[in-house]
Design an enzyme around this catalytic site. Sequence first.
Site, mmCIF file in Angstrom:
data_model
loop_
_atom_site.group_PDB
_atom_site.id
_atom_site.type_symbol
_atom_site.label_atom_id
_atom_site.label_comp_id
_atom_site.label_asym_id
_atom_site.label_seq_id
_atom_site.Cartn_x
_atom_site.Cartn_y
_atom_site.Cartn_z
ATOM 1 N N THR A 1 -9.540 13.112 38.978
ATOM 2 C CA THR A 1 -8.870 13.658 39.800
ATOM 3 C C THR A 1 -9.679 13.035 41.114
ATOM 4 O O THR A 1 -9.149 12.450 42.523
ATOM 5 C CB THR A 1 -9.026 15.467 39.682
ATOM 6 O OG1 THR A 1 -8.750 15.460 41.469
ATOM 7 C CG2 THR A 1 -10.571 15.521 40.222
ATOM 8 N N GLU B 1 -5.264 20.285 57.205
ATOM 9 C CA GLU B 1 -5.792 20.708 56.116
ATOM 10 C C GLU B 1 -4.520 21.361 55.121
ATOM 11 O O GLU B 1 -4.952 21.203 53.628
ATOM 12 C CB GLU B 1 -6.944 20.979 56.307
ATOM 13 C CG GLU B 1 -7.712 22.156 54.553
ATOM 14 C CD GLU B 1 -8.199 21.148 54.319
ATOM 15 O OE1 GLU B 1 -8.319 19.744 54.272
ATOM 16 O OE2 GLU B 1 -8.773 21.364 52.658
HETATM 17 C C1 DMJ Z 1 -12.136 14.999 45.368
HETATM 18 O O1 DMJ Z 1 -13.287 15.244 45.554
HETATM 19 C C2 DMJ Z 1 -10.901 15.328 44.690
HETATM 20 O O2 DMJ Z 1 -9.268 14.707 44.967
HETATM 21 C C3 DMJ Z 1 -10.581 16.471 44.394
HETATM 22 O O3 DMJ Z 1 -9.751 16.887 43.132
HETATM 23 C C4 DMJ Z 1 -10.050 17.659 45.577
HETATM 24 N N1 DMJ Z 1 -11.082 17.755 46.612
HETATM 25 C C5 DMJ Z 1 -11.528 16.472 46.685
HETATM 26 C C6 DMJ Z 1 -10.937 15.680 48.032
HETATM 27 O O4 DMJ Z 1 -9.583 15.909 48.966
#
Ligand code: DMJ
Length: 655
Positions: free
Chosen positions: A635, A524
């Site tokens: 994202t 992480e």
């Molecule tokens: C996802 O839900 C998206 O990429 C977000 O921007 C960040 N975290 C998670 C995946 O790790």
Amino acid sequence: MPVGGLLPLFSSPAGSGLGGGLGTGLGGGRKGSGPAAFRLTEKFVLLLVFSAFITLCFGAIFFLPDSSKLLSGVLFHSSPALQPPADRKPGPGARAEDAADGRARRGEEGAPGDPAAALEDNLARIRENHERALREAKETLQKLPEEIQRDILMEKEKVAQDQLSNRVGFKMLPPVDLAPLVGAIDREPADAAIREKREKIKEMMKHAWNNYKRYAWGKNELKPVSKGSHSSSLFGNIQGATIVDALDTLFIMKMKDEFEEAKAWVDENLNFNMNAEVSVFEVNIRFVGGLISAYYLSGEEIFRKKAVELGVKLLPAFHTPSGIPWALLNIKSGIGRNWPWASGGSSILAEFGTLHLEFIHLSYLSGNPIFADKVMNIRTVLNNLEKPQGLYPNYLNPNSGQWAQYHVSVGGLGDSFYEYLLKAWLMSDKTDLQAKKMYFDAIKAIETHLIRKSRNGLTYIAEWKGGLLEHKMGHLTCFAGGMFALGADDAPEGLTQHYLQLGAEIARTCHESYNRTFVKLGPEAFRFDGGVEAIATRQNEKYYILRPEVVETYMYMWRLTHDPKYRKWAWEAVEALEKHCRVKGGYSGLRDVYFHKESYDDVQQSFFLAETLKYLYLIFSDDDLLPLEHWIFNTEAHLLPVLSRNIKKVEVNEK
Ligand code: DMJ
């Protein structure tokens, strides 16, 4: 009201007084004849005059429309300025309720029609109104003129939004031009070895999907080890996160039956009419993004309808003095708040800064500019604020519209805000020059203050806390390699090569963070201090939850450079996932990537289907599947088409 209707109120049981006299007179004929005695007609006239007088008095108290003012003026000497404003005056219904409420609080029965009780109620109500008016006047006097103006504006906007919620979704949505969408369906790759790898990734998707279907259908996520369902509080009671997150991956992998069953579930079961407190950011990137993406790919109206419906539900989050939205919102009551841990109740940059792409599309899809207005206001607030060393802190107070704690990160809390600046520029067909400038200014400051090289030459992005660097990089931060490379083409002052190179260096560092673990999947967070490089040193940073950011960067690097090492590294990740995360019931995250025996966290995250598997599949596809000039990945890796400058962007329905 007829006079007779009032008379019984004043009759006396003893038969004396008016009632008694009346009875005697009317029934008794001419009995008295002295000077003091009246004749029947005189008695009748007298009676009429008297009863008219009584009626008038009581009418004034109980039946004239605004007698409360009269009474309050007499009894409380109130000034007109202290009366409650006209719009707050309780209506007729409210009066009855107030009176009853007053009775209840006093513990009285108060039969309707009882004049004493009615008078009491009236007085109680008048007293309450009076006190409220005093309170409000006091509060108003303490406010600055700008605050009063802002309150009025917020109130107005709330009314406008309530009207909108009643309108959008029930009316016809405007026609949408789906013609320019290219590359939603592709051919098989010519190279047999690549085709085989791609098939393998599709098989992984089938395994993840079938087990979700078997053990957690209709719920948010799957517990692949215990074979049940998992629900995160991020979605409140909204269900079906995996279904909505997986839609576009199913589509591009041509898993037609699965796509159809997912669509049917959305149509019949996806429901947002509930009392649920949700994360605005998570619901936006996964649900709104997933639905919009499915709509553009398939052209199925149900997805657009649901996306707009949900978008409307999220609008009350923007009811803050600055227009910077709350992190959490109850989608029934419209009440918002922030995470209690977030620097004095601040909103978070990566959350309110990651609504832009979806909200621009919501305006396009609904024909209503309100969504775009909201995110453009966020942009304006951020653009106008003074930035410490040109950096954007992660916390912003939505009441004051000012930065809170100075913590800057390109990983968690900050990450996708930068991503959305770049993608807003690209999605606008390169017309959103403000987004472009803000993006390149921001990454210049990041490079100066946050990007460092380790002793052995690994480039990393540290975190900045009030000027001090923490030499730690999160898995989440690894997306930035892809971002730098994607924006390189438009970089100012001949920096294209530089940013492409920076993307490659970040990709390499993140690959190292994978390579230095036992399972070959990264932790992480990893550190560059205390003699280590790209390794997690704290137990609570050693987990891997099927995150996509590293393969996301490989995907962009592959598309932009065609350097075969990115396919090689991606394949290493596939093998590691198969070896360590695959279980009979799906795919699970790991608690410790350095540990020689798997310890499963028992969650198959919905983003594994939305992002990780999609990016891997694209790495082993030809570039004509979802070409980067036509599609923007939100994202959560959901697909949003570039809004070509030929498309008339937002047309208002009602014009
Ligand atoms: C996802 O839900 C998206 O990429 C977000 O921007 C960040 N975290 C998670 C995946 O790790």
